[in-house]
Design a protein around this motif. Structure first.
Motif, mmCIF file in Angstrom:
data_model
loop_
_atom_site.group_PDB
_atom_site.id
_atom_site.type_symbol
_atom_site.label_atom_id
_atom_site.label_comp_id
_atom_site.label_asym_id
_atom_site.label_seq_id
_atom_site.Cartn_x
_atom_site.Cartn_y
_atom_site.Cartn_z
ATOM 1 N N GLY A 98 0.764 -1.236 0.000
ATOM 2 C CA GLY A 98 0.000 0.000 0.000
ATOM 3 C C GLY A 98 0.795 1.286 0.000
ATOM 4 N N ILE A 99 2.135 1.206 -0.017
ATOM 5 C CA ILE A 99 2.907 2.449 -0.023
ATOM 6 C C ILE A 99 3.241 2.905 -1.443
ATOM 7 N N GLY A 100 2.892 2.094 -2.440
ATOM 8 C CA GLY A 100 3.151 2.459 -3.822
ATOM 9 C C GLY A 100 4.567 2.139 -4.242
ATOM 10 N N PRO A 101 4.966 2.539 -5.448
ATOM 11 C CA PRO A 101 6.347 2.313 -5.902
ATOM 12 C C PRO A 101 7.345 2.945 -4.943
ATOM 13 N N ASN A 102 8.369 2.191 -4.602
ATOM 14 C CA ASN A 102 9.315 2.638 -3.587
ATOM 15 C C ASN A 102 10.400 3.516 -4.211
ATOM 16 N N PHE A 103 10.092 4.805 -4.343
ATOM 17 C CA PHE A 103 11.083 5.730 -4.882
ATOM 18 C C PHE A 103 12.250 5.928 -3.905
ATOM 19 N N GLY A 104 12.066 5.530 -2.653
ATOM 20 C CA GLY A 104 13.133 5.643 -1.664
ATOM 21 C C GLY A 104 13.994 4.399 -1.572
ATOM 22 N N VAL A 105 14.056 3.651 -2.678
ATOM 23 C CA VAL A 105 14.831 2.412 -2.676
ATOM 24 C C VAL A 105 16.310 2.678 -2.404
ATOM 25 N N ALA A 106 16.754 3.926 -2.566
ATOM 26 C CA ALA A 106 18.144 4.282 -2.266
ATOM 27 C C ALA A 106 18.495 4.020 -0.810
ATOM 28 N N ILE A 107 17.493 4.003 0.074
ATOM 29 C CA ILE A 107 17.745 3.681 1.491
ATOM 30 C C ILE A 107 18.262 2.259 1.616
ATOM 31 N N GLY A 108 17.585 1.320 0.954
ATOM 32 C CA GLY A 108 18.048 -0.064 0.971
ATOM 33 C C GLY A 108 19.366 -0.228 0.262
ATOM 34 N N ILE A 109 19.555 0.520 -0.815
ATOM 35 C CA ILE A 109 20.828 0.454 -1.547
ATOM 36 C C ILE A 109 21.979 0.898 -0.658
ATOM 37 N N ALA A 110 21.753 1.950 0.124
ATOM 38 C CA ALA A 110 22.801 2.416 1.049
ATOM 39 C C ALA A 110 23.147 1.331 2.059
ATOM 40 N N GLY A 111 22.114 0.646 2.599
ATOM 41 C CA GLY A 111 22.373 -0.446 3.522
ATOM 42 C C GLY A 111 23.108 -1.591 2.860
ATOM 43 N N GLY A 112 22.771 -1.889 1.602
ATOM 44 C CA GLY A 112 23.461 -2.949 0.874
ATOM 45 C C GLY A 112 24.913 -2.617 0.610
ATOM 46 N N LEU A 113 25.174 -1.357 0.253
ATOM 47 C CA LEU A 113 26.565 -0.935 0.044
ATOM 48 C C LEU A 113 27.366 -1.041 1.336
ATOM 49 N N LEU A 114 26.748 -0.683 2.454
ATOM 50 C CA LEU A 114 27.424 -0.800 3.746
ATOM 51 C C LEU A 114 27.750 -2.268 4.043
ATOM 52 N N GLY A 115 26.800 -3.168 3.765
ATOM 53 C CA GLY A 115 27.054 -4.586 3.971
ATOM 54 C C GLY A 115 28.194 -5.098 3.111
ATOM 55 N N ALA A 116 28.234 -4.670 1.846
ATOM 56 C CA ALA A 116 29.315 -5.094 0.953
ATOM 57 C C ALA A 116 30.669 -4.566 1.437
ATOM 58 N N LEU A 117 30.677 -3.331 1.915
ATOM 59 C CA LEU A 117 31.933 -2.744 2.411
ATOM 60 C C LEU A 117 32.426 -3.454 3.669
ATOM 61 N N VAL A 118 31.497 -3.820 4.546
ATOM 62 C CA VAL A 118 31.891 -4.546 5.759
ATOM 63 C C VAL A 118 32.449 -5.920 5.392
ATOM 64 N N SER A 119 31.872 -6.576 4.385
ATOM 65 C CA SER A 119 32.393 -7.877 3.954
ATOM 66 C C SER A 119 33.805 -7.737 3.403
ATOM 67 N N ILE A 120 34.069 -6.642 2.669
ATOM 68 C CA ILE A 120 35.434 -6.384 2.176
ATOM 69 C C ILE A 120 36.384 -6.169 3.345
ATOM 70 N N GLU A 121 35.912 -5.435 4.347
ATOM 71 C CA GLU A 121 36.742 -5.156 5.522
ATOM 72 C C GLU A 121 37.054 -6.446 6.288
ATOM 73 N N LEU A 122 36.084 -7.333 6.404
ATOM 74 C CA LEU A 122 36.303 -8.605 7.096
ATOM 75 C C LEU A 122 37.307 -9.469 6.341
ATOM 76 N N ARG A 123 37.225 -9.440 5.009
ATOM 77 C CA ARG A 123 38.219 -10.176 4.217
ATOM 78 C C ARG A 123 39.611 -9.597 4.429
ATOM 79 N N TYR A 124 39.699 -8.275 4.507
ATOM 80 C CA TYR A 124 40.976 -7.604 4.688
ATOM 81 C C TYR A 124 41.632 -8.023 6.005
ATOM 82 N N PHE A 125 40.828 -8.236 7.040
ATOM 83 C CA PHE A 125 41.366 -8.623 8.342
ATOM 84 C C PHE A 125 41.397 -10.141 8.534
#
Length: 364
Positions: free
Chosen positions: A68-95
Protein backbone atom coordinates in the motif's frame (compact mmCIF):
# COMPACT_ATOMS: atom_id res chain seq x y z
CA UNK A 1 -11.60 -19.52 -36.06
CA UNK A 2 -13.64 -16.82 -34.38
CA UNK A 3 -12.90 -18.35 -30.99
CA UNK A 4 -9.17 -18.32 -31.73
CA UNK A 5 -9.32 -14.67 -32.84
CA UNK A 6 -11.30 -13.80 -29.73
CA UNK A 7 -8.74 -15.51 -27.50
CA UNK A 8 -5.93 -13.70 -29.34
CA UNK A 9 -7.63 -10.32 -28.87
CA UNK A 10 -8.25 -11.00 -25.21
CA UNK A 11 -4.64 -12.07 -24.72
CA UNK A 12 -3.41 -8.89 -26.41
CA UNK A 13 -5.76 -6.82 -24.23
CA UNK A 14 -4.53 -8.51 -21.05
CA UNK A 15 -0.90 -8.10 -22.09
CA UNK A 16 -1.52 -4.40 -22.72
CA UNK A 17 -1.14 -2.27 -25.83
CA UNK A 18 1.77 -0.23 -24.33
CA UNK A 19 3.78 -3.41 -23.75
CA UNK A 20 3.04 -4.65 -27.27
CA UNK A 21 4.27 -1.33 -28.70
CA UNK A 22 7.39 -1.34 -26.50
CA UNK A 23 8.15 -4.96 -27.39
CA UNK A 24 7.78 -4.13 -31.09
CA UNK A 25 10.05 -1.11 -30.60
CA UNK A 26 12.65 -3.37 -28.97
CA UNK A 27 12.68 -5.70 -32.00
CA UNK A 28 12.88 -2.71 -34.35
CA UNK A 29 15.94 -1.54 -32.41
CA UNK A 30 17.52 -4.98 -32.79
CA UNK A 31 16.86 -4.83 -36.52
CA UNK A 32 18.39 -1.35 -36.69
CA UNK A 33 21.43 -2.59 -34.76
CA UNK A 34 21.86 -5.42 -37.28
CA UNK A 35 21.57 -3.00 -40.20
CA UNK A 36 24.35 -0.76 -38.84
CA UNK A 37 26.60 -3.80 -38.38
CA UNK A 38 26.49 -4.25 -34.61
CA UNK A 39 27.11 -7.63 -32.95
CA UNK A 40 23.56 -8.86 -32.14
CA UNK A 41 24.58 -11.90 -30.01
CA UNK A 42 26.78 -9.63 -27.89
CA UNK A 43 23.93 -7.09 -27.51
CA UNK A 44 21.48 -9.79 -26.40
CA UNK A 45 24.09 -11.11 -23.95
CA UNK A 46 24.40 -7.62 -22.49
CA UNK A 47 20.60 -7.41 -22.19
CA UNK A 48 20.54 -10.70 -20.23
CA UNK A 49 23.36 -9.50 -17.99
CA UNK A 50 21.60 -6.24 -17.20
CA UNK A 51 18.34 -8.13 -16.69
CA UNK A 52 20.10 -10.13 -13.98
CA UNK A 53 21.85 -7.11 -12.47
CA UNK A 54 18.63 -5.10 -12.13
CA UNK A 55 16.20 -7.95 -11.44
CA UNK A 56 16.23 -7.88 -7.64
CA UNK A 57 16.24 -4.07 -7.50
CA UNK A 58 13.05 -4.07 -9.57
CA UNK A 59 11.65 -6.95 -7.50
CA UNK A 60 11.90 -4.63 -4.47
CA UNK A 61 8.92 -2.72 -5.90
CA UNK A 62 6.51 -5.66 -5.48
CA UNK A 63 6.20 -5.79 -1.65
CA UNK A 64 6.06 -2.00 -1.41
CA UNK A 65 3.22 -1.74 -3.95
CA UNK A 66 1.29 -4.69 -2.52
CA UNK A 67 1.55 -3.32 1.03
CA UNK A 68 0.00 0.00 0.00
CA UNK A 69 2.91 2.45 -0.02
CA UNK A 70 3.15 2.46 -3.82
CA UNK A 71 6.35 2.31 -5.90
CA UNK A 72 9.32 2.64 -3.59
CA UNK A 73 11.08 5.73 -4.88
CA UNK A 74 13.13 5.64 -1.66
CA UNK A 75 14.83 2.41 -2.68
CA UNK A 76 18.14 4.28 -2.27
CA UNK A 77 17.75 3.68 1.49
CA UNK A 78 18.05 -0.06 0.97
CA UNK A 79 20.83 0.45 -1.55
CA UNK A 80 22.80 2.42 1.05
CA UNK A 81 22.37 -0.45 3.52
CA UNK A 82 23.46 -2.95 0.87
CA UNK A 83 26.57 -0.94 0.04
CA UNK A 84 27.42 -0.80 3.75
CA UNK A 85 27.05 -4.59 3.97
CA UNK A 86 29.31 -5.09 0.95
CA UNK A 87 31.93 -2.74 2.41
CA UNK A 88 31.89 -4.55 5.76
CA UNK A 89 32.39 -7.88 3.95
CA UNK A 90 35.43 -6.38 2.18
CA UNK A 91 36.74 -5.16 5.52
CA UNK A 92 36.30 -8.61 7.10
CA UNK A 93 38.22 -10.18 4.22
CA UNK A 94 40.98 -7.60 4.69
CA UNK A 95 41.37 -8.62 8.34
CA UNK A 96 41.44 -12.35 7.51
CA UNK A 97 37.87 -13.30 8.41
CA UNK A 98 37.66 -15.72 5.46
CA UNK A 99 40.59 -17.66 6.81
CA UNK A 100 42.58 -19.97 4.55
CA UNK A 101 40.24 -19.92 1.54
CA UNK A 102 42.05 -19.54 -1.76
CA UNK A 103 41.53 -15.90 -2.84
CA UNK A 104 41.58 -17.01 -6.49
CA UNK A 105 39.11 -19.85 -6.02
CA UNK A 106 35.40 -19.86 -6.80
CA UNK A 107 34.61 -20.88 -3.22
CA UNK A 108 36.17 -17.65 -1.94
CA UNK A 109 33.98 -15.56 -4.24
CA UNK A 110 30.81 -17.44 -3.29
CA UNK A 111 31.52 -17.14 0.44
CA UNK A 112 32.37 -13.47 0.01
CA UNK A 113 29.15 -12.62 -1.85
CA UNK A 114 27.08 -14.70 0.58
CA UNK A 115 28.56 -12.73 3.46
CA UNK A 116 27.85 -9.46 1.65
CA UNK A 117 24.22 -10.49 1.03
CA UNK A 118 23.67 -11.45 4.68
CA UNK A 119 25.14 -8.18 5.92
CA UNK A 120 23.15 -6.23 3.33
CA UNK A 121 19.96 -7.93 4.52
CA UNK A 122 20.75 -7.05 8.14
CA UNK A 123 21.56 -3.36 7.56
CA UNK A 124 18.80 -2.79 5.00
CA UNK A 125 16.15 -4.48 7.12
CA UNK A 126 16.98 -2.24 10.08
CA UNK A 127 16.75 0.84 7.86
CA UNK A 128 13.54 -0.54 6.35
CA UNK A 129 11.82 -0.77 9.73
CA UNK A 130 12.65 2.88 10.48
CA UNK A 131 11.59 3.85 6.97
CA UNK A 132 8.28 2.02 7.39
CA UNK A 133 7.56 3.81 10.66
CA UNK A 134 8.12 7.13 8.87
CA UNK A 135 5.82 6.24 5.95
CA UNK A 136 3.04 5.32 8.35
CA UNK A 137 3.04 8.94 9.46
CA UNK A 138 2.65 10.35 5.94
CA UNK A 139 -0.12 8.18 4.49
CA UNK A 140 -1.30 9.43 1.14
CA UNK A 141 1.99 11.13 0.31
CA UNK A 142 4.29 8.11 0.30
CA UNK A 143 5.71 8.52 -3.21
CA UNK A 144 6.66 12.17 -2.70
CA UNK A 145 8.07 11.63 0.78
CA UNK A 146 9.96 8.46 -0.19
CA UNK A 147 11.66 10.28 -3.06
CA UNK A 148 13.07 13.00 -0.84
CA UNK A 149 13.89 10.61 2.00
CA UNK A 150 15.88 8.55 -0.49
CA UNK A 151 17.77 11.64 -1.62
CA UNK A 152 18.43 12.57 2.01
CA UNK A 153 19.83 9.13 2.81
CA UNK A 154 22.19 9.36 -0.15
CA UNK A 155 23.46 12.69 1.20
CA UNK A 156 23.76 11.27 4.74
CA UNK A 157 25.75 8.28 3.54
CA UNK A 158 28.00 10.57 1.50
CA UNK A 159 29.14 11.92 4.86
CA UNK A 160 29.41 8.46 6.39
CA UNK A 161 31.58 7.20 3.50
CA UNK A 162 34.12 9.86 4.51
CA UNK A 163 33.92 9.27 8.28
CA UNK A 164 33.52 5.52 8.81
CA UNK A 165 36.80 3.92 10.02
CA UNK A 166 37.41 1.45 7.19
CA UNK A 167 40.99 0.27 6.74
CA UNK A 168 40.95 -1.99 3.67
CA UNK A 169 43.50 -0.82 1.11
CA UNK A 170 41.02 -1.46 -1.71
CA UNK A 171 38.38 0.77 -0.10
CA UNK A 172 40.08 3.89 1.24
CA UNK A 173 41.92 6.66 -0.58
CA UNK A 174 45.60 5.64 -0.69
CA UNK A 175 47.07 9.10 -0.07
CA UNK A 176 44.85 10.44 2.69
CA UNK A 177 44.49 7.03 4.36
CA UNK A 178 40.84 7.67 5.21
CA UNK A 179 37.56 8.14 3.44
CA UNK A 180 36.17 5.69 0.92
CA UNK A 181 36.91 5.86 -2.78
CA UNK A 182 34.21 6.76 -5.28
CA UNK A 183 34.63 3.39 -7.03
CA UNK A 184 35.84 0.25 -5.25
CA UNK A 185 37.10 -2.68 -7.30
CA UNK A 186 35.69 -6.08 -6.34
CA UNK A 187 38.23 -8.18 -8.21
CA UNK A 188 39.65 -9.48 -4.89
CA UNK A 189 36.20 -10.19 -3.44
CA UNK A 190 33.07 -11.19 -5.38
CA UNK A 191 33.34 -9.20 -8.59
CA UNK A 192 31.49 -11.01 -11.45
CA UNK A 193 31.51 -14.30 -9.54
CA UNK A 194 27.90 -15.10 -10.48
CA UNK A 195 28.39 -13.79 -14.03
CA UNK A 196 31.04 -16.41 -14.65
CA UNK A 197 29.76 -19.36 -12.59
CA UNK A 198 28.19 -21.96 -14.91
CA UNK A 199 27.87 -19.41 -17.69
CA UNK A 200 26.99 -20.70 -21.15
CA UNK A 201 29.00 -19.44 -24.13
CA UNK A 202 27.92 -19.91 -27.74
CA UNK A 203 30.28 -17.76 -29.77
CA UNK A 204 29.67 -14.18 -28.68
CA UNK A 205 26.39 -15.13 -27.01
CA UNK A 206 26.88 -15.52 -23.25
CA UNK A 207 24.25 -16.49 -20.67
CA UNK A 208 25.13 -15.56 -17.04
CA UNK A 209 23.36 -18.67 -15.74
CA UNK A 210 24.05 -18.34 -12.01
CA UNK A 211 23.09 -14.66 -11.92
CA UNK A 212 19.77 -15.31 -13.68
CA UNK A 213 19.03 -18.30 -11.43
CA UNK A 214 19.70 -16.15 -8.36
CA UNK A 215 17.19 -13.56 -9.56
CA UNK A 216 14.62 -16.29 -10.27
CA UNK A 217 15.23 -17.76 -6.80
CA UNK A 218 14.44 -14.44 -5.10
CA UNK A 219 11.39 -14.03 -7.36
CA UNK A 220 10.20 -17.49 -6.28
CA UNK A 221 10.69 -16.63 -2.59
CA UNK A 222 8.63 -13.45 -2.96
CA UNK A 223 5.98 -15.34 -4.96
CA UNK A 224 5.71 -17.93 -2.16
CA UNK A 225 5.49 -15.14 0.41
CA UNK A 226 2.71 -13.43 -1.56
CA UNK A 227 0.76 -16.71 -1.56
CA UNK A 228 1.31 -17.26 2.16
CA UNK A 229 -1.20 -16.24 4.79
CA UNK A 230 0.72 -13.15 5.87
CA UNK A 231 1.44 -12.22 2.27
CA UNK A 232 -2.29 -12.18 1.53
CA UNK A 233 -2.90 -10.20 4.73
CA UNK A 234 -0.33 -7.63 3.59
CA UNK A 235 -1.94 -7.44 0.16
CA UNK A 236 -5.39 -6.97 1.69
CA UNK A 237 -4.07 -4.19 3.94
CA UNK A 238 -2.56 -2.45 0.91
CA UNK A 239 -5.50 -2.79 -1.47
CA UNK A 240 -8.30 -1.89 0.96
CA UNK A 241 -7.03 -0.56 4.31
CA UNK A 242 -10.46 0.24 5.74
CA UNK A 243 -11.85 -3.22 5.01
CA UNK A 244 -8.66 -4.86 6.32
CA UNK A 245 -8.86 -2.82 9.52
CA UNK A 246 -12.50 -3.87 9.98
CA UNK A 247 -11.41 -7.51 9.69
CA UNK A 248 -8.88 -7.07 12.49
CA UNK A 249 -5.73 -6.67 10.35
CA UNK A 250 -3.03 -4.38 11.70
CA UNK A 251 -2.60 -2.20 8.60
CA UNK A 252 0.35 -0.22 9.95
CA UNK A 253 2.26 -3.39 10.78
CA UNK A 254 1.55 -4.82 7.31
CA UNK A 255 2.86 -1.62 5.72
CA UNK A 256 6.04 -1.79 7.81
CA UNK A 257 6.58 -5.44 6.79
CA UNK A 258 6.14 -4.57 3.11
CA UNK A 259 8.47 -1.59 3.38
CA UNK A 260 11.09 -3.63 5.24
CA UNK A 261 11.04 -6.45 2.68
CA UNK A 262 11.27 -3.94 -0.15
CA UNK A 263 14.22 -2.17 1.47
CA UNK A 264 15.97 -5.47 2.25
CA UNK A 265 15.56 -6.60 -1.38
CA UNK A 266 17.11 -3.32 -2.51
CA UNK A 267 20.11 -4.08 -0.29
CA UNK A 268 20.53 -7.51 -1.87
CA UNK A 269 19.87 -6.03 -5.31
CA UNK A 270 22.75 -3.57 -5.12
CA UNK A 271 25.10 -6.40 -4.15
CA UNK A 272 24.00 -8.32 -7.27
CA UNK A 273 24.24 -5.18 -9.37
CA UNK A 274 27.75 -4.42 -8.09
CA UNK A 275 29.04 -7.96 -8.62
CA UNK A 276 27.73 -7.74 -12.18
CA UNK A 277 29.67 -4.53 -12.76
CA UNK A 278 32.73 -5.76 -10.87
CA UNK A 279 32.93 -2.73 -8.59
CA UNK A 280 30.99 -0.73 -6.00
CA UNK A 281 29.82 2.80 -6.78
CA UNK A 282 29.44 5.08 -3.76
CA UNK A 283 28.43 8.66 -3.00
CA UNK A 284 25.79 9.97 -5.49
CA UNK A 285 25.72 6.85 -7.69
CA UNK A 286 22.52 5.38 -6.09
CA UNK A 287 20.65 8.70 -6.35
CA UNK A 288 18.53 7.88 -9.42
CA UNK A 289 18.50 4.08 -9.31
CA UNK A 290 15.06 4.08 -7.73
CA UNK A 291 13.60 5.81 -10.78
CA UNK A 292 14.92 3.12 -13.12
CA UNK A 293 13.52 0.39 -10.86
CA UNK A 294 10.10 2.06 -10.74
CA UNK A 295 10.12 2.57 -14.51
CA UNK A 296 10.91 -1.08 -15.12
CA UNK A 297 8.10 -2.49 -12.96
CA UNK A 298 5.59 -0.02 -14.43
CA UNK A 299 6.59 -0.82 -18.00
CA UNK A 300 6.00 -4.47 -17.11
CA UNK A 301 2.33 -3.78 -16.41
CA UNK A 302 2.29 -2.94 -12.70
CA UNK A 303 0.30 -0.01 -11.37
CA UNK A 304 0.70 2.07 -8.22
CA UNK A 305 -1.62 -0.39 -6.44
CA UNK A 306 -0.97 -3.75 -8.11
CA UNK A 307 2.25 -5.61 -8.93
CA UNK A 308 3.22 -9.21 -9.65
CA UNK A 309 6.41 -11.16 -10.34
CA UNK A 310 5.58 -11.28 -14.05
CA UNK A 311 5.59 -7.47 -14.15
CA UNK A 312 9.11 -7.52 -12.71
CA UNK A 313 10.49 -10.06 -15.17
CA UNK A 314 8.88 -8.53 -18.24
CA UNK A 315 9.47 -4.92 -17.26
CA UNK A 316 13.13 -5.40 -16.42
CA UNK A 317 13.74 -7.21 -19.71
CA UNK A 318 11.97 -4.54 -21.77
CA UNK A 319 13.38 -1.52 -19.96
CA UNK A 320 16.98 -2.71 -19.83
CA UNK A 321 16.69 -4.19 -23.31
CA UNK A 322 15.61 -0.87 -24.82
CA UNK A 323 18.30 1.09 -22.98
CA UNK A 324 21.01 -1.45 -23.84
CA UNK A 325 20.19 -1.54 -27.55
CA UNK A 326 18.92 2.00 -28.15
CA UNK A 327 21.91 3.87 -26.75
CA UNK A 328 24.64 2.26 -28.92
CA UNK A 329 22.35 2.43 -31.98
CA UNK A 330 21.72 6.13 -31.33
CA UNK A 331 25.44 6.76 -30.90
CA UNK A 332 26.13 4.91 -34.15
CA UNK A 333 23.56 6.93 -36.08
CA UNK A 334 24.27 10.30 -34.43
CA UNK A 335 27.85 10.23 -33.09
CA UNK A 336 27.92 13.96 -32.29
CA UNK A 337 27.00 15.15 -28.80
CA UNK A 338 25.85 13.29 -25.70
CA UNK A 339 22.71 11.82 -27.25
CA UNK A 340 22.88 8.54 -25.31
CA UNK A 341 22.48 10.24 -21.92
CA UNK A 342 19.63 12.41 -23.21
CA UNK A 343 17.88 9.35 -24.65
CA UNK A 344 18.30 7.45 -21.38
CA UNK A 345 16.63 10.27 -19.44
CA UNK A 346 13.80 10.57 -21.98
CA UNK A 347 13.07 6.82 -21.88
CA UNK A 348 13.24 6.32 -18.11
CA UNK A 349 11.40 9.48 -17.07
CA UNK A 350 8.92 9.24 -19.94
CA UNK A 351 7.93 5.71 -18.95
CA UNK A 352 7.38 6.75 -15.32
CA UNK A 353 5.30 9.77 -16.35
CA UNK A 354 3.15 7.71 -18.73
CA UNK A 355 2.57 4.84 -16.30
CA UNK A 356 1.74 7.05 -13.31
CA UNK A 357 -0.75 9.02 -15.43
CA UNK A 358 -2.83 5.88 -15.96
CA UNK A 359 -5.30 4.83 -13.30
CA UNK A 360 -5.80 1.43 -14.89
CA UNK A 361 -3.34 -1.25 -15.87
CA UNK A 362 -2.47 -3.19 -18.97
CA UNK A 363 -5.42 -2.30 -21.12
CA UNK A 364 -4.54 1.37 -21.16
Amino acid sequence: MERALGALKQGAKDFGLPRIIILAFFFILLLAAALVGMDIPWLISDVLLRWGMWGILVLAMVPSIRSGIGPNFGVAIGIAGGLLGALVSIELRYFGFLGTLDPDGITFGLVSISLAVLLALAFSSLLGILYGLLLNRVKGNEMIVSTYVGFSFVALFNILWLLLPFRSSTSIWPIAGQGLRTTINLVDDFGRVLNNLFRVEIGNFIIPTSLLLTVLLFCFVIWVFNKSRYGMVMTAAGSNPEYAKARGINVNRARIVGTTISTALAGVGIVMFSQGLGFLQLYNAPMWMGFSSVAAVLIGGATVKRAAIFNVLLGTLLFQGILTVALPVANELVPEGNLSEILRLIISNGIILYALSKARGGSK
